[in-house]
Design an enzyme around this catalytic site. Structure first.
Site, PDB file in Angstrom:
ATOM      1  N   CYS A   2      10.099  26.105  27.541  1.00 21.07           N
ATOM      2  CA  CYS A   2      10.398  27.063  26.418  1.00 21.07           C
ATOM      3  C   CYS A   2       9.385  28.073  26.120  1.00 21.07           C
ATOM      4  O   CYS A   2       8.259  27.989  26.541  1.00 21.07           O
ATOM      5  CB  CYS A   2      10.338  26.157  24.967  1.00 21.07           C
ATOM      6  SG  CYS A   2      11.405  24.655  25.012  1.00 21.07           S
ATOM      7  N   ARG A  27      10.061  31.410  32.176  1.00 26.34           N
ATOM      8  CA  ARG A  27      10.015  30.088  32.062  1.00 26.34           C
ATOM      9  C   ARG A  27      11.100  29.117  32.197  1.00 26.34           C
ATOM     10  O   ARG A  27      10.950  28.183  32.041  1.00 26.34           O
ATOM     11  CB  ARG A  27       9.203  30.057  30.672  1.00 26.34           C
ATOM     12  CG  ARG A  27       7.892  30.652  30.681  1.00 26.34           C
ATOM     13  CD  ARG A  27       7.618  31.009  29.048  1.00 26.34           C
ATOM     14  NE  ARG A  27       7.164  29.640  28.243  1.00 26.34           N
ATOM     15  CZ  ARG A  27       5.760  29.315  28.505  1.00 26.34           C
ATOM     16  NH1 ARG A  27       4.895  30.075  29.000  1.00 26.34           N
ATOM     17  NH2 ARG A  27       5.330  28.370  28.001  1.00 26.34           N
ATOM     18  N   TRP A  74      14.200  25.277  26.813  1.00 25.50           N
ATOM     19  CA  TRP A  74      14.791  24.599  28.025  1.00 25.50           C
ATOM     20  C   TRP A  74      14.521  23.489  27.541  1.00 25.50           C
ATOM     21  O   TRP A  74      13.957  22.593  27.489  1.00 25.50           O
ATOM     22  CB  TRP A  74      13.495  24.831  28.920  1.00 25.50           C
ATOM     23  CG  TRP A  74      13.968  24.595  30.443  1.00 25.50           C
ATOM     24  CD1 TRP A  74      14.904  25.519  31.334  1.00 25.50           C
ATOM     25  CD2 TRP A  74      13.436  23.695  31.418  1.00 25.50           C
ATOM     26  NE1 TRP A  74      14.897  24.753  32.371  1.00 25.50           N
ATOM     27  CE2 TRP A  74      14.121  23.726  32.537  1.00 25.50           C
ATOM     28  CE3 TRP A  74      12.590  22.437  31.223  1.00 25.50           C
ATOM     29  CZ2 TRP A  74      14.041  23.067  33.676  1.00 25.50           C
ATOM     30  CZ3 TRP A  74      12.395  21.736  32.222  1.00 25.50           C
ATOM     31  CH2 TRP A  74      12.918  22.016  33.418  1.00 25.50           C
ATOM     32  N   ASN A 100       7.392  24.738  21.084  1.00 28.40           N
ATOM     33  CA  ASN A 100       7.401  24.629  22.515  1.00 28.40           C
ATOM     34  C   ASN A 100       6.475  23.310  22.608  1.00 28.40           C
ATOM     35  O   ASN A 100       5.453  23.154  22.236  1.00 28.40           O
ATOM     36  CB  ASN A 100       6.803  25.647  23.105  1.00 28.40           C
ATOM     37  CG  ASN A 100       6.405  25.648  24.765  1.00 28.40           C
ATOM     38  OD1 ASN A 100       6.796  24.953  25.360  1.00 28.40           O
ATOM     39  ND2 ASN A 100       5.612  26.625  25.069  1.00 28.40           N
ATOM     40  N   GLY A 101       6.982  22.467  23.683  1.00 24.74           N
ATOM     41  CA  GLY A 101       6.274  21.188  23.549  1.00 24.74           C
ATOM     42  C   GLY A 101       7.168  20.097  23.472  1.00 24.74           C
ATOM     43  O   GLY A 101       8.264  19.992  23.541  1.00 24.74           O
ATOM     44  N   GLU A 481       5.977  17.355  55.143  1.00 28.80           N
ATOM     45  CA  GLU A 481       6.127  18.500  54.432  1.00 28.80           C
ATOM     46  C   GLU A 481       5.044  19.637  54.596  1.00 28.80           C
ATOM     47  O   GLU A 481       5.449  20.649  54.320  1.00 28.80           O
ATOM     48  CB  GLU A 481       5.593  17.808  53.046  1.00 28.80           C
ATOM     49  CG  GLU A 481       5.567  18.657  51.853  1.00 28.80           C
ATOM     50  CD  GLU A 481       6.865  19.411  51.467  1.00 28.80           C
ATOM     51  OE1 GLU A 481       7.950  19.253  51.948  1.00 28.80           O
ATOM     52  OE2 GLU A 481       6.855  20.286  50.678  1.00 28.80           O
ATOM     53  N   LYS A 485       6.582  23.485  54.918  1.00 31.64           N
ATOM     54  CA  LYS A 485       6.057  24.410  54.055  1.00 31.64           C
ATOM     55  C   LYS A 485       5.365  25.622  54.797  1.00 31.64           C
ATOM     56  O   LYS A 485       5.734  26.680  54.651  1.00 31.64           O
ATOM     57  CB  LYS A 485       4.767  23.914  53.178  1.00 31.64           C
ATOM     58  CG  LYS A 485       4.778  23.676  51.658  1.00 31.64           C
ATOM     59  CD  LYS A 485       5.717  24.011  50.589  1.00 31.64           C
ATOM     60  CE  LYS A 485       7.198  23.687  51.036  1.00 31.64           C
ATOM     61  NZ  LYS A 485       7.787  22.974  50.078  1.00 31.64           N
ATOM     62  N   GLU A 488       8.390  27.523  56.467  1.00 38.01           N
ATOM     63  CA  GLU A 488       9.381  28.080  55.676  1.00 38.01           C
ATOM     64  C   GLU A 488       8.910  29.519  54.922  1.00 38.01           C
ATOM     65  O   GLU A 488       9.759  30.278  54.577  1.00 38.01           O
ATOM     66  CB  GLU A 488       9.954  27.393  54.390  1.00 38.01           C
ATOM     67  CG  GLU A 488       9.068  26.729  53.493  1.00 38.01           C
ATOM     68  CD  GLU A 488       9.708  26.073  52.314  1.00 38.01           C
ATOM     69  OE1 GLU A 488      11.211  26.253  51.982  1.00 38.01           O
ATOM     70  OE2 GLU A 488       9.221  25.217  51.925  1.00 38.01           O
ATOM     71  N   HIS A 504       5.219  10.136  73.487  1.00 37.05           N
ATOM     72  CA  HIS A 504       6.586   9.978  73.983  1.00 37.05           C
ATOM     73  C   HIS A 504       7.281  11.347  74.027  1.00 37.05           C
ATOM     74  O   HIS A 504       8.454  11.756  74.243  1.00 37.05           O
ATOM     75  CB  HIS A 504       7.374   9.111  73.073  1.00 37.05           C
ATOM     76  CG  HIS A 504       6.843   7.721  72.721  1.00 37.05           C
ATOM     77  ND1 HIS A 504       6.851   6.999  73.883  1.00 37.05           N
ATOM     78  CD2 HIS A 504       5.991   7.300  71.771  1.00 37.05           C
ATOM     79  CE1 HIS A 504       5.934   5.658  73.705  1.00 37.05           C
ATOM     80  NE2 HIS A 504       5.579   6.007  72.476  1.00 37.05           N
ATOM     81  N   LYS A 603      16.541  29.039  46.106  1.00 38.35           N
ATOM     82  CA  LYS A 603      15.935  27.807  45.254  1.00 38.35           C
ATOM     83  C   LYS A 603      17.016  26.808  45.100  1.00 38.35           C
ATOM     84  O   LYS A 603      16.662  25.581  44.829  1.00 38.35           O
ATOM     85  CB  LYS A 603      15.555  28.480  43.820  1.00 38.35           C
ATOM     86  CG  LYS A 603      14.734  27.502  42.897  1.00 38.35           C
ATOM     87  CD  LYS A 603      13.133  27.321  43.571  1.00 38.35           C
ATOM     88  CE  LYS A 603      12.713  26.303  43.044  1.00 38.35           C
ATOM     89  NZ  LYS A 603      11.626  25.706  43.862  1.00 38.35           N
TER      90      LYS A 603
HETATM   91  C1  F6R Z   1      11.354  23.348  50.522  1.00 39.52           C
HETATM   92  C2  F6R Z   1      12.394  23.445  49.482  1.00 39.52           C
HETATM   93  C3  F6R Z   1      13.866  22.852  49.995  1.00 39.52           C
HETATM   94  C4  F6R Z   1      14.456  21.997  48.986  1.00 39.52           C
HETATM   95  C5  F6R Z   1      15.885  21.552  49.346  1.00 39.52           C
HETATM   96  C6  F6R Z   1      16.306  20.332  48.291  1.00 39.52           C
HETATM   97  O1  F6R Z   1      10.414  24.146  49.804  1.00 39.52           O
HETATM   98  O2  F6R Z   1      12.330  23.924  48.399  1.00 39.52           O
HETATM   99  O3  F6R Z   1      13.736  22.314  51.283  1.00 39.52           O
HETATM  100  O4  F6R Z   1      13.602  20.917  48.775  1.00 39.52           O
HETATM  101  O5  F6R Z   1      16.664  22.601  49.364  1.00 39.52           O
HETATM  102  O6  F6R Z   1      16.472  20.992  47.017  1.00 39.52           O
HETATM  103  P1  F6R Z   1      16.759  20.103  46.111  1.00 39.52           P
HETATM  104  O7  F6R Z   1      15.549  19.282  45.527  1.00 39.52           O
HETATM  105  O8  F6R Z   1      16.975  21.116  44.742  1.00 39.52           O
HETATM  106  O9  F6R Z   1      17.716  19.326  46.030  1.00 39.52           O
END
Ligand code: F6R
Length: 608
Positions: A2, A27, A74, A100-101, A481, A485, A488, A504, A603
């Site tokens: 929030c 936010r 939020w 907020n909180g 991971e 990272k 991407e 292998h 996202k």
């Molecule tokens: C990588 C990334 C993506 C998400 C994937 C799943 O940094 O953000 O690989 O993890 O698209 O997204 P959610 O968790 O929203 O289902």
């Protein structure tokens, strides 16, 4: 999370408050509202959805006044509805509050206040604050807020106004940000600096347990115990955009640094003070849990890696067999599920199409489904039978960082909960593990302080075109991971592999141009991983290792070592992933990439 704003001065507060709220949009929010004090009354306007809805409603009401407070909500307690949107008012519409909180003891307080005749109109935790202030109010708003603040447990930044005081805003803070912008005969309240930058660069930053009485004539800052606080003015030197990022260069870096706080927030509603574990919205009885014969975790991308970590924890502590599947595979497979299978669908956005389709498939086959998500009100919260929230706060950077560590922490606590109910761990054992989990935020903080060394290593490797990431056991999801990272956000080809699989096939790739990042923390497979390091070193590759503090052996073979504070093996994944996030970040920055919005990525992946 929030955002709150406030204004007191000689101008019409409405456009100033709306503009401030717009600056806090980053936010994240699902509803918004204003309370304006004018002509001896407080008018409140609230709307669900984005700020344009609120603006339309305000235009219809022709609201105007020199004093007001505003809020973007939020949702945490209660759905995103108009009734739950802030500001909230007391029984007589005399006092109005934005917050907020999270108020942890709100249920208790609500019960007591209702017994004393207070009438509640929302499902929020915030509404107890305004009724509590009402309860203490005897003509002195500051004293009433002060007394109320002392009764609140949890986190709060609060702004309150009262019909009896047309020239006063009272604010208070504990564990949620709050600043006051100093103008010329006018003052601005906000959760964050960008909301006031258009008007002033002179700020008071309130600390925990501080509150302020703000009138057009001046500000008086005191502690919750009434002691006066003398504060220096903070002069902001960033521009508006930099301020939204809290002084960080990018949202991604800001979010990496927010991880200690995000983990704390995720743990807050799950570990009670009485050593219990609470999952409020799980919708699984103890009998359901005792009957589970298999857990199937489904997720995509980074969330899938959290799932792999969850498997280790559930199998180790709760002794339930766990399968982890990529949602896009699971949905078209023919999974063997029944009413005793628990499907756990992990998705930070709550909107990933493949994961939602997997949830449908699981439900069709009679399995119970739990969703783990960061977004209240997202589709998974309606589709799954039960929900576990990670309270990481909004994540703006496309690459998942803080939501991942919070998913892992939520899964650890869930695994403990299952283990306790199925009697594989007793109370003492659960408490001991909980203690280690509770220490994670401080340990992540410690890792973040080593950022300089990680940046230095990235500078050294920025021109490489291929990377291999290796791990074993709990180190494998971390390695996967780390590779994801890096690829991407920096567009460097990176592969994550189980270190034991090297000979292998992938070992054929190794030469002096392919650096190898190895997760080599102390574990039952530590000696094996040291062997793998020797194998790649023998073929000329540079080695970057993530290792446990005090490990001198690794210094002898690795070119760079990122050390982690000591922690039990299973929960070390939360720590080990942090240097790899920073490594990917610095690599991408060295190569001039846009880390917040990498090419071709979104996202929230709402299409198949
Ligand atoms: C990588 C990334 C993506 C998400 C994937 C799943 O940094 O953000 O690989 O993890 O698209 O997204 P959610 O968790 O929203 O289902």
């Amino acid at each position: 999370m929030c955002g709150i704003v406030g204004y007191i001065g000689s101008k019409n507060s409405v456009p100033i408050l709306i503009d401030g709220l717009k600056k806090l949009e980053y936010r994240g929010y699902d509803s918004a509202g204003l309370a304006i004090l004018s002509d001896g009354k407080i008018d409140i306007v609230r709307e669900v959805g984005n700020l344009s809805h609120l603006e339309n409603a305000l235009n219809k009401n022709e609201l105007c006044g020199n004093l007001g407070i505003g809020h973007t909500r939020w949702a945490t307690h209660g759905r995103p509805t108009k009734e739950n949107a802030h500001p909230h008012a007391d029984c007589k519409n005399n006092i109005s509050v934005v917050h907020n909180g999270i108020i942890e003891n709100f249920l208790n307080l609500k019960e007591q206040l209702m017994e004393r005749g207070h009438v509640f109109h929302s499902e929020t935790d915030t509404e107890v604050i305004v009724h509590l202030i009402e309860e203490y109010y005897e003509g002195d708003l500051l004293a009433a807020v002060q007394n109320a603040a002392k009764k609140l447990e949890g986190s709060f930044a609060v702004a309150a106004i009262c019909r009896d005081h047309p020239d006063l805003i009272v604010v208070a803070r504990k564990d949620s940000p709050l600043i006051i912008g100093i103008g010329n005969g006018e003052y601005f309240v906000a959760s964050d600096i960008p909301a006031v930058l258009k008007h002033t660069k002179n700020i008071f930053i309130l600390e925990d347990y501080e509150m302020a009485k703000i009138t057009p004539e001046g500000i008086c800052i005191v502690t919750f115990d009434g002691e006066e606080v003398k504060k220096d003015i903070f002069k902001v030197e960033w521009d508006g955009e930099a301020a939204e990022k809290g002084g960080f260069e990018d949202f991604m870096l800001k979010e990496i640094y927010e991880q200690p706080k995000a983990i704390k927030e995720t743990m807050r509603d799950k570990f009670s003070k009485e050593d219990e574990i609470i999952f409020e919205k799980l919708q699984l009885s103890e009998e359901d849990i005792r009957n589970i014969n298999k857990v199937v975790i489904i997720a995509c991308g980074t969330s899938y890696h959290a799932g792999l970590v969850g498997k280790e924890a559930i199998e180790h502590w709760a002794k339930i067999p766990v399968e982890v599947d990529i949602s896009s595979e699971f949905r078209y497979s023919d999974p063997i599920l029944n009413e005793n299978t628990l499907v756990v669908a992990i998705t930070q956005s709550g909107e990933t199409a493949d994961t939602l389709a997997g949830v449908k498939e699981a439900k069709n086959k009679g399995a119970k489904v739990i969703g783990i998500t960061n977004v209240l009100g997202s589709t998974i919260t309606r589709e799954a039978d039960g929900i576990i929230y990670t309270h990481a706060g909004p994540e703006i950077g496309v690459a998942a960082t803080k939501t991942l560590v919070c998913q892992m922490v939520a899964l650890y606590i869930f695994a403990l909960y299952l283990a306790k109910i199925r009697k594989y761990l007793n109370t003492e054992e659960t408490s001991a593990i909980a203690k280690d989990i509770l220490m994670l935020p401080d340990k992540v903080e410690e890792i973040l302080s080593g950022n300089g060394k990680i940046k230095e290593s990235a500078e050294n490797y920025a021109n490489c075109t291929d990377f291999l990431f290796l791990g074993r056991g709990i180190g494998l999801p971390v390695a996967l991971e780390g590779a994801l990272k890096l690829k991407e956000i920096s567009y460097i080809h990176a592969e994550g592999y189980a270190a034991g699989e090297m000979k292998h096939g992938p070992i054929a790739l190794i030469d002096d141009g392919v650096p190898v990042v190895v997760v080599a923390t102390k574990s039952k497979v530590y000696e094996k991983i040291l062997g793998n390091i020797q194998e790649v070193k023998a073929r000329g590759a540079d080695v970057v290792a993530v290792a446990s503090c005090g490990d001198d052996e690794i210094e002898k073979v690795a070119d760079y070592v990122f050390y982690l504070p000591e922690t039990p093996e299973i929960i070390s994944a939360v720590l080990a992933v942090v240097p790899l996030q920073l490594f990917a970040y610095h690599m991408a920055k060295e190569r001039g990439c846009n880390v917040d919005q990498p090419r071709n990525l979104a996202k929230s992946v709402t299409v198949e």
